[in-house]
Design an enzyme around this catalytic site. Structure first.
Site: not given
Ligand code: GLN
Length: 234
Positions: A2
């Site tokens: 994210c």
């Molecule tokens: N693992 C977390 C989620 O699934 C954060 C994902 C991310 O950083 N892309 O939301």
């Protein structure tokens, strides 16, 4: 991964993290420039801010892509604060798509976000329960439990990252937390930048092409208060 961003300084609107800069979180949701894992951040978004009249932050989060919320630009422009946090989500494979899995997580005065992924088995020893089965929600629960017990935010983030990273050597643990008076963040497996102006901007990647964006070294902890910014190795 994210993308997330936070501000501490002279009051400004959430639009300053989202739609005003050329590469703000709105643009980063479909065209991030430095993202190493995942392509778009279309699995939800959230933002939080502090209104001097309320003891706790205001948090708004949704599971739709940030560009699909027609009410967001007006809300982001009206939400002004000296302390802001916002995030766009690219759900990790196997993680649920639900509001309770979407940053920012909140507890008391704290807002929290996570870029990355970690095996949930590595988190079981760190928290009793969480609002979602998502790894980020478990990290939030681990962080909030320690903050509630009175530990300083820098110590809390450092402990959680080092222990979770010890349990999963492939973990990516860029954490970001704020309480209205300070920002704490880690760089562990993904990029993190800061920009000093009439306050400090912290973001997964630069929000624009102005000079002055400084990369935070891998495996370090950033602490920002009104007195300044410190970066130390983890
Ligand atoms: N693992 C977390 C989620 O699934 C954060 C994902 C991310 O950083 N892309 O939301």
């Amino acid at each position: 991964m994210c993308r997330h961003a936070a501000w501490l300084g002279e009051p400004r609107s959430l639009a300053s993290l989202i739609q005003d800069p050329e590469h703000g979180l709105l643009r980063q949701s479909y065209a991030p420039r430095l993202q190493r894992h995942g392509v778009v951040n279309a699995d939800g978004f959230g933002m939080g801010w502090y209104d001097g009249t309320l003891p706790e932050p205001i948090r708004y989060r949704r599971t739709v892509p940030i560009w699909a919320d027609a009410n967001l630009p007006g809300l982001a422009r009206a939400a002004r604060s000296h302390c802001l946090l916002a995030a766009v989500r690219s759900a990790t494979v196997g993680m649920p798509l639900e509001e309770t899995a979407t940053a920012p997580f909140t507890d008391g005065r704290w807002l929290f976000s996570h870029n990355g992924r970690v095996d949930r088995k590595a988190l079981r020893p760190l928290a009793d329960d969480a609002e979602s089965t998502c790894d980020s929600a478990w990290l939030a629960a681990a962080v909030f439990a320690r903050l509630r017990a009175g530990a300083p935010a820098g110590d809390v983030l450092a402990e959680v990252v080092v222990r979770a990273g010890g349990g999963d050597p492939d973990a990516r643990l860029n954490l970001l937390a704020c309480d209205g008076a300070s920002i704490a963040a880690t760089a562990w497996g993904d990029t993190l930048f800061l920009h000093l102006e009439d306050g400090v901007l912290v973001a997964s990647e630069p929000l624009d092409d102005r000079p002055g964006w400084q990369p935070v070294p891998e495996r370090s902890l950033l602490l920002a208060t009104p007195d300044g910014v410190r970066v130390q190795p983890l």
